[in-house]
Design a protein around this motif. Structure first.
Motif, PDB file in Angstrom:
ATOM      1  N   GLU A   9     -47.335  49.342  59.372  1.00  0.00           N
ATOM      2  CA  GLU A   9     -47.445  50.417  58.391  1.00  0.00           C
ATOM      3  C   GLU A   9     -47.789  49.869  57.008  1.00  0.00           C
ATOM      4  O   GLU A   9     -48.567  50.465  56.274  1.00  0.00           O
ATOM      5  N   SER A  10     -47.228  48.727  56.637  1.00  0.00           N
ATOM      6  CA  SER A  10     -47.511  48.169  55.311  1.00  0.00           C
ATOM      7  C   SER A  10     -48.955  47.699  55.199  1.00  0.00           C
ATOM      8  O   SER A  10     -49.524  47.708  54.105  1.00  0.00           O
ATOM      9  N   VAL A  11     -49.570  47.307  56.287  1.00  0.00           N
ATOM     10  CA  VAL A  11     -50.984  46.923  56.251  1.00  0.00           C
ATOM     11  C   VAL A  11     -51.836  48.126  55.856  1.00  0.00           C
ATOM     12  O   VAL A  11     -52.742  48.009  55.019  1.00  0.00           O
ATOM     13  N   CYS A  17     -53.887  50.967  48.863  1.00  0.00           N
ATOM     14  CA  CYS A  17     -53.603  50.594  47.469  1.00  0.00           C
ATOM     15  C   CYS A  17     -54.694  49.698  46.892  1.00  0.00           C
ATOM     16  O   CYS A  17     -55.085  49.848  45.730  1.00  0.00           O
ATOM     17  N   ILE A  18     -55.215  48.779  47.685  1.00  0.00           N
ATOM     18  CA  ILE A  18     -56.288  47.904  47.213  1.00  0.00           C
ATOM     19  C   ILE A  18     -57.543  48.713  46.897  1.00  0.00           C
ATOM     20  O   ILE A  18     -58.191  48.511  45.870  1.00  0.00           O
ATOM     21  N   TRP A  19     -57.917  49.649  47.759  1.00  0.00           N
ATOM     22  CA  TRP A  19     -59.096  50.496  47.496  1.00  0.00           C
ATOM     23  C   TRP A  19     -58.911  51.346  46.247  1.00  0.00           C
ATOM     24  O   TRP A  19     -59.839  51.522  45.452  1.00  0.00           O
ATOM     25  N   VAL A  20     -57.701  51.858  46.059  1.00  0.00           N
ATOM     26  CA  VAL A  20     -57.431  52.651  44.856  1.00  0.00           C
ATOM     27  C   VAL A  20     -57.537  51.770  43.612  1.00  0.00           C
ATOM     28  O   VAL A  20     -58.101  52.176  42.586  1.00  0.00           O
ATOM     29  N   PHE A  22     -59.412  49.070  43.235  1.00  0.00           N
ATOM     30  CA  PHE A  22     -60.839  48.820  42.998  1.00  0.00           C
ATOM     31  C   PHE A  22     -61.509  50.032  42.357  1.00  0.00           C
ATOM     32  O   PHE A  22     -62.329  49.889  41.449  1.00  0.00           O
ATOM     33  N   ALA A  23     -61.160  51.216  42.826  1.00  0.00           N
ATOM     34  CA  ALA A  23     -61.747  52.433  42.260  1.00  0.00           C
ATOM     35  C   ALA A  23     -61.363  52.588  40.785  1.00  0.00           C
ATOM     36  O   ALA A  23     -62.203  52.933  39.947  1.00  0.00           O
ATOM     37  N   VAL A  24     -60.112  52.307  40.460  1.00  0.00           N
ATOM     38  CA  VAL A  24     -59.665  52.398  39.067  1.00  0.00           C
ATOM     39  C   VAL A  24     -60.363  51.337  38.215  1.00  0.00           C
ATOM     40  O   VAL A  24     -60.789  51.609  37.081  1.00  0.00           O
ATOM     41  N   MET A  25     -60.534  50.132  38.742  1.00  0.00           N
ATOM     42  CA  MET A  25     -61.224  49.078  37.995  1.00  0.00           C
ATOM     43  C   MET A  25     -62.687  49.443  37.749  1.00  0.00           C
ATOM     44  O   MET A  25     -63.198  49.261  36.642  1.00  0.00           O
ATOM     45  N   TYR A  26     -63.379  49.952  38.771  1.00  0.00           N
ATOM     46  CA  TYR A  26     -64.771  50.370  38.595  1.00  0.00           C
ATOM     47  C   TYR A  26     -64.869  51.502  37.580  1.00  0.00           C
ATOM     48  O   TYR A  26     -65.766  51.517  36.744  1.00  0.00           O
TER      49      TYR A  26
END
Length: 142
Positions: A9-11, A17-20, A22-26
């Motif tokens: 589940e944590s994977v 969370c990683i995709w979110v 990246f989206a915030v950084m972009y």
């Protein structure tokens, strides 16, 4: 006993969370580039038009492109156009957003291949216009 269920589940949660992130950084870099482009173009246009002996348009465009390349993270400047009329100067910058993730690109720019930024600077010379107005009034006798 089931000992591996939290790891699986944590994977999934960590991946989301990683995709979110990246989206915030972009998104942050996109906003930075918009503000940097507006600032650089407006400042350089002001200094170009306010100088007593403005440099040629080609030299000015090269200076703007060089400065923008240093300041921008995502945008790639394709073309800078300037159109001077009697009372104003219109500056248009065409740029692209080379983002490989198509959904993020669609969110930021839609279906457009190139984006444009335009600014118009009025050329104001109050003393000259006042002199012209007085000369016209003197000619017409009003």
């Amino acid at each position: 006993m089931l000992k591996g269920s939290y790891t699986v589940e944590s994977v999934f949660v960590l991946t989301i969370c990683i995709w979110v992130m990246f989206a915030v950084m972009y998104g942050g870099m996109y906003v930075h580039d918009r503000i940097a482009m507006e600032t650089v173009v407006n400042e350089m246009a002001y200094s170009w038009l306010a100088s007593p002996q403005p440099e040629k348009a080609g030299e000015w465009k090269k200076g703007v492109e060089k400065t923008l390349k240093k300041k921008l993270y995502l945008f790639r400047v394709k073309e800078i156009k300037e159109k001077r009329t009697l009372r104003s100067e219109k500056i248009t910058v065409r740029y692209s957003l080379p983002v490989s993730w198509k959904y993020m690109k669609k969110i930021l720019v839609g279906d457009k291949k190139y984006l444009t930024y335009e600014t118009v600077r009025e050329i104001v010379e109050p003393g000259k216009y006042m002199w012209d107005a007085e000369a016209i009034r003197g000619v017409t006798g009003k």
